[in-house]
Design a protein around this motif. Structure first.
Motif, short mmCIF file in Angstrom:
data_model
loop_
_atom_site.label_atom_id
_atom_site.label_comp_id
_atom_site.label_asym_id
_atom_site.label_seq_id
_atom_site.Cartn_x
_atom_site.Cartn_y
_atom_site.Cartn_z
N PRO A 135 0.83 -1.21 0.00
CA PRO A 135 0.00 0.00 0.00
C PRO A 135 0.87 1.25 0.00
O PRO A 135 1.85 1.35 0.73
N GLY A 136 0.50 2.20 -0.85
CA GLY A 136 1.27 3.43 -0.98
C GLY A 136 2.19 3.45 -2.18
O GLY A 136 2.63 4.52 -2.60
N ASP A 137 2.49 2.28 -2.75
CA ASP A 137 3.34 2.24 -3.95
C ASP A 137 2.65 2.94 -5.11
O ASP A 137 1.43 2.84 -5.28
N LEU A 138 3.44 3.63 -5.93
CA LEU A 138 2.91 4.29 -7.12
C LEU A 138 3.18 3.41 -8.33
O LEU A 138 4.33 3.09 -8.65
N LEU A 139 2.09 2.99 -9.00
CA LEU A 139 2.19 2.06 -10.13
C LEU A 139 1.83 2.77 -11.42
O LEU A 139 1.04 3.72 -11.44
N LEU A 140 2.40 2.28 -12.50
CA LEU A 140 2.09 2.80 -13.83
C LEU A 140 1.27 1.74 -14.56
O LEU A 140 1.69 0.58 -14.67
N VAL A 141 0.08 2.12 -15.03
CA VAL A 141 -0.81 1.19 -15.74
C VAL A 141 -0.92 1.66 -17.18
O VAL A 141 -1.52 2.70 -17.47
N ARG A 142 -0.31 0.90 -18.09
CA ARG A 142 -0.30 1.28 -19.50
C ARG A 142 -1.61 0.90 -20.18
O ARG A 142 -2.40 0.12 -19.65
N GLN A 143 -1.83 1.44 -21.38
CA GLN A 143 -3.03 1.12 -22.14
C GLN A 143 -3.08 -0.39 -22.41
O GLN A 143 -2.11 -0.98 -22.87
N GLY A 144 -4.21 -0.99 -22.13
CA GLY A 144 -4.38 -2.43 -22.33
C GLY A 144 -4.02 -3.27 -21.13
O GLY A 144 -4.35 -4.45 -21.08
N ASP A 145 -3.31 -2.68 -20.15
CA ASP A 145 -2.94 -3.42 -18.94
C ASP A 145 -4.13 -3.56 -18.00
O ASP A 145 -5.06 -2.75 -18.03
N VAL A 146 -4.05 -4.56 -17.14
CA VAL A 146 -5.06 -4.79 -16.11
C VAL A 146 -4.57 -4.19 -14.80
O VAL A 146 -3.41 -4.39 -14.42
N ALA A 147 -5.43 -3.44 -14.13
CA ALA A 147 -5.05 -2.87 -12.83
C ALA A 147 -4.70 -4.01 -11.88
O ALA A 147 -5.54 -4.85 -11.59
N PRO A 148 -3.46 -4.06 -11.38
CA PRO A 148 -3.02 -5.23 -10.61
C PRO A 148 -3.55 -5.28 -9.18
O PRO A 148 -3.66 -6.36 -8.60
N VAL A 149 -3.82 -4.12 -8.59
CA VAL A 149 -4.30 -4.06 -7.21
C VAL A 149 -5.35 -2.96 -7.10
O VAL A 149 -5.47 -2.11 -7.98
N ASP A 150 -6.10 -2.97 -6.01
CA ASP A 150 -6.99 -1.86 -5.73
C ASP A 150 -6.16 -0.63 -5.40
O ASP A 150 -5.11 -0.73 -4.75
#
Length: 633
Positions: A135-150
């Motif tokens: 929790p608190g990590d900043l993630l990059l979600v590219r086009q077509g990717d699935v959100a890995p966590v809430d």
């Protein structure tokens, strides 16, 4: 097992084809050996299945198939035996194929589970396994990717495709600060996501666990024909014996046994039910197995929780009372700016209301929060206090000024600026949109009794549900009292309980069918429930009930039609009108038709509960009105 089914089918086809080729080539004396060679492995596999079933205490119609093949070989009807072997092995193969197709939506859900995520750390991007995300990590979600966590959207906006989770075909747009549900696909530009949960605790991981459990389940009706296996077996043996005894022709007995071989018919029932599970999942209704699907189709009493279920579960600003010289916009501006420093649900609702109106909020200073009462601080150089009327009066030394609102279901928040009462924000947990239509739709589906069971005060419960077609309101309930309400209602037939909080979990477990609001609800309620609504919309319950009812109806049609046609064929065979080979072919046609009928479940389109899906908010908790004049804890 699928490979074994393919192997047995290949052997049966080879044996039958080889025998027919030998007959065509003028060697009918060898054709019987070829047919027998194709029957023996299938018969051996069938006998193994029968022994395993008997060891579990199950007696099925597979025994009839074994008797028909054995009798046909014994009395020289090897071609009929080969056709029955083809029918049995082909039925098993067709069942595997049909069930695989029926599970397609669930399999797609499982196959989309991401294995890694892109994390931003120290100014660079790194690919990390899901279990490394905190929790608190900043993630990059590219086009077509699935959100890995809430998580919470850290970019200005994002466009998400929720079709795999909820069946909603149109993407939704989220803005900065809104919640992103794991499993959603990025249908727009790249965005940043601030993780709010570990991967194992996220929504999508929980959904996957529930899907896997559903796939392992078995319904009581999944072997519906087996419930009557002994009676059907007895009728078959009596008819075969009578045909042989009265005519002296053992071939008639063989014909009766051949026609009475509805092996694929038995498999048509689980195909229909699994297709129902898959179809419900497509509409965002996760049913944890075929047994709950059956039970859902037979529910006659519904018990609803209030907060977070019948209502949205989040306080909303419904009106603003301004005191001169302040305007409504100014009151909301000062209150929201100060409340940015608080995580309380009421505070967050006020901030969300201001942002929805396009307000640009400055950062507050010198903030002091008194839990359960309110917040004080400075906004733009002015002293602001937000909270209950008593708290605000005590902080400002101004005369206590009560709101004119007397709504039992409302919470009133006072706002003071520079020592003067500026006005009041009226907050309420409103009914979900379309609740009246939902209740009417459930009644059309045969649910005769609908009750409200809530831990909230009676005055609040009655005020919120005024005008709804309910059969009763049970208020001021503790969790164990909710269980008692459920158990009492069960005396009148199957009961469905719908809830979302931890306090609802015991009642959900006690009901014949427990339904959890799983999009933002408590994990305990989702685990205890038999059905989880994957999207935060109660109207999806309509779709789930309708799909369950129609899937069960199709399964019953398969049983009644298949068994009925088999009995008519047995009578014709006993009277000598249906030789063994023709009887075997007829039964094959019946069985294939019944399985295809079961697959109609995949085309079910519910008449209700399939509208568009809105963005899911971040916080589901609803305030409990613990303080008469202050903010709820």
């Amino acid at each position: 097992m699928p490979r074994l089914n393919v192997a047995l089918l290949a052997i049966a086809v080879t044996g039958l084809a080889a025998g027919l080729a030998l007959v065509a080539g003028g060697r009918p004396d060898l054709a019987g050996l070829a047919w027998t060679a194709g029957v023996v492995p299938v018969l051996a596999g069938l006998l193994v299945e029968i022994v395993r079933s008997l060891a579990k205490g199950e007696i099925g119609l597979d025994i009839v198939a074994a008797l028909s093949m054995s009798a046909a070989v014994l009395f020289g009807e090897t071609l009929a035996a080969a056709v029955v072997a083809l029918m049995y092995s082909g039925g098993r193969f067709l069942e595997s194929y049909a069930e695989g197709r029926a599970r397609r939506d669930m399999r797609d859900l499982l196959s989309r589970v991401p294995r890694t995520a892109t994390r931003q750390r120290d100014g660079r991007l790194e690919e990390v396994p899901l279990n490394a995300i905190q929790p608190g990590d900043l993630l990059l979600v590219r086009q077509g990717d699935v959100a890995p966590v809430d998580g919470i959207l850290a970019s200005a906006r994002a466009v998400l495709d929720l079709s795999a989770l909820t069946g909603e075909s149109l993407p939704i747009r989220l803005d900065l600060g809104q919640a992103v549900m794991s499993g959603a696909t990025n249908a727009g530009d790249v965005f940043e996501l601030r993780a709010s949960r570990r991967a194992a605790d996220s929504t999508y991981a929980g959904i996957v666990r529930l899907v896997e459990a559903a796939q392992r389940s078995k319904a009581p009706m999944a072997r519906l024909a087996d419930r009557y296996a002994l009676a059907f077996l007895a009728v078959t043996l009596v008819m075969a014996g009578a045909a042989w005894g009265l005519t002296g022709d053992p071939i008639r007995a063989v014909a009766v046994l051949v026609v009475a071989t509805p092996c694929p018919l038995i498999l048509a029932v689980p195909v229909a039910l699994v297709a129902g599970l898959s179809r419900a999942a497509h509409y965002g209704v996760l049913i944890k197995g075929a047994k709950p699907l059956e039970a859902l189709a037979q529910v006659r009493t519904l018990i609803l929780d209030k907060t977070g279920t019948l209502t949205d579960g989040r306080p909303q600003v419904v009106s603003i009372e301004a005191r001169a010289p302040f305007t409504e916009a100014e009151i909301l501006h000062y209150a929201a700016a100060l409340d940015q420093a608080s995580k309380h649900p009421i505070a967050q609702a006020i901030v969300a209301a201001a942002q929805a109106r396009g307000a640009v909020l400055p950062l507050p200073e010198a903030v002091v929060e008194t839990p359960g009462d309110g917040v004080s601080g400075r906004v733009g150089g002015r002293a602001v206090v937000v909270g209950g009327a008593g708290f605000v009066a005590s902080q400002t030394f101004a005369a206590r000024l009560e709101s004119t609102v007397r709504d039992a279901g409302a919470v009133v928040v006072a706002v003071a600026v520079d020592g003067k009462i500026a006005g009041h924000l009226v907050m309420a947990d409103a009914l979900r949109a379309g609740t009246a239509d939902l209740i009417a739709g459930l009644r059309r589906l045969g649910i005769a009794r609908i009750l409200l069971a809530t831990g909230d005060r009676r005055a609040v419960a009655e005020a919120v549900t005024a005008g709804l077609d309910l059969d009763g309101v049970r208020a001021d309930l503790t969790p164990d009292q909710k269980v008692l309400v459920v158990l009492t209602a069960r005396k009148g037939g199957p009961v469905m309980m719908v809830g979302d909080g931890v306090n609802d979990a015991p009642a959900l477990a006690a009901a014949d069918i427990g339904v959890a609001m799983g999009a933002r609800g408590a994990a305990a309620s989702a685990e205890a429930a038999d059905v989880v609504l994957l999207v935060d919309r109660l109207d999806r319950l309509l779709a789930g009930v309708e799909i369950a009812q129609r899937a069960r109806r199709i399964a019953l049609e398969s049983v009644v039609a298949g068994i009925g046609l088999s009995v008519l064929g047995m009578l014709a065979a006993a009277l000598g009108h249906l030789p063994p080979v023709q009887g075997a072919v007829l039964q094959e046609v019946i069985d294939v038709a019944v399985i295809l009928n079961a697959l109609r479940t995949l085309r079910i389109v519910p008449r209700a509960g399939g509208g568009s899906v809105g963005a899911a908010p971040a916080d589901r908790r609803s305030p409990e009105r613990k303080h008469r004049d202050g903010r709820p804890d």
